[in-house]
Design a protein around this motif. Structure first.
Motif, PDB file in Angstrom:
ATOM      1  N   MET A   1       0.853  -1.182   0.000  1.00 47.66           N
ATOM      2  CA  MET A   1       0.000   0.000   0.000  1.00 47.66           C
ATOM      3  C   MET A   1       0.893   1.238   0.000  1.00 47.66           C
ATOM      4  O   MET A   1       1.900   1.290   0.695  1.00 47.66           O
ATOM      5  CB  MET A   1      -0.905  -0.018   1.230  1.00 47.66           C
ATOM      6  N   ASP A   2       0.512   2.230  -0.772  1.00 47.46           N
ATOM      7  CA  ASP A   2       1.286   3.456  -0.905  1.00 47.46           C
ATOM      8  C   ASP A   2       0.979   4.404   0.256  1.00 47.46           C
ATOM      9  O   ASP A   2      -0.096   4.337   0.860  1.00 47.46           O
ATOM     10  CB  ASP A   2       0.956   4.131  -2.230  1.00 47.46           C
ATOM     11  N   LYS A   3       1.927   5.295   0.542  1.00 45.18           N
ATOM     12  CA  LYS A   3       1.784   6.203   1.683  1.00 45.18           C
ATOM     13  C   LYS A   3       2.223   7.612   1.309  1.00 45.18           C
ATOM     14  O   LYS A   3       3.168   7.799   0.549  1.00 45.18           O
ATOM     15  CB  LYS A   3       2.659   5.750   2.851  1.00 45.18           C
ATOM     16  N   ILE A   4       1.548   8.565   1.893  1.00 48.89           N
ATOM     17  CA  ILE A   4       1.976   9.963   1.878  1.00 48.89           C
ATOM     18  C   ILE A   4       2.189  10.359   3.336  1.00 48.89           C
ATOM     19  O   ILE A   4       1.346  10.076   4.190  1.00 48.89           O
ATOM     20  CB  ILE A   4       0.916  10.880   1.225  1.00 48.89           C
ATOM     21  N   PHE A   5       3.309  11.015   3.611  1.00 45.01           N
ATOM     22  CA  PHE A   5       3.635  11.439   4.968  1.00 45.01           C
ATOM     23  C   PHE A   5       3.548  12.954   5.075  1.00 45.01           C
ATOM     24  O   PHE A   5       4.035  13.668   4.204  1.00 45.01           O
ATOM     25  CB  PHE A   5       5.072  11.030   5.333  1.00 45.01           C
TER      26      PHE A   5
END
Length: 118
Positions: free
Chosen positions: A1-5
């Protein structure tokens, strides 16, 4: 799963249990991980195919500045709820820090991880 921080987002809120905490807003720091599918944006290189993290930050700030919670647990939960309402995310990890509250501690924080109920 992709993430943005989003890390180290400073917000101000009227937060706290004690009378002296209810006089003025306090500095809080938010670290949030947004779980979503970024594959379309990665292939298209188009901003409309990704999550607008500036809008997420604005959402978090709005919740902080308009809330009157006593506990950071309640405020963190409300931030997560507001993000889920406005943005198509699968999961959120949110850490809410109250760094200036204990003289002998660098930080006090809570961290929640929630999956989108929809």
């Amino acid at each position: 799963m992709d993430k943005i921080f989003i890390e180290g987002l400073e917000v101000f809120s009227l937060i706290g249990v004690y009378d002296w905490e209810r006089v003025a807003t306090q500095r809080l720091v938010v670290d949030v991980t947004l779980y979503t599918d970024l594959s379309l944006a990665a292939h298209s290189d188009k901003v409309e195919h990704t999550l607008n993290y500036a809008e997420v930050a604005t959402c978090i700030e709005l919740v902080a500045t308009t809330s009157k919670f006593e506990l950071i647990e309640a405020l963190a939960n409300e931030m997560i709820n507001a993000i889920f309402v406005q943005f198509p995310l699968k999961k959120i990890r949110l850490k809410l820090s109250k760094p200036d509250i204990l003289a002998n501690a660098f930080n006090v924080a809570v961290e929640f991880t929630r999956e989108n109920p929809n």
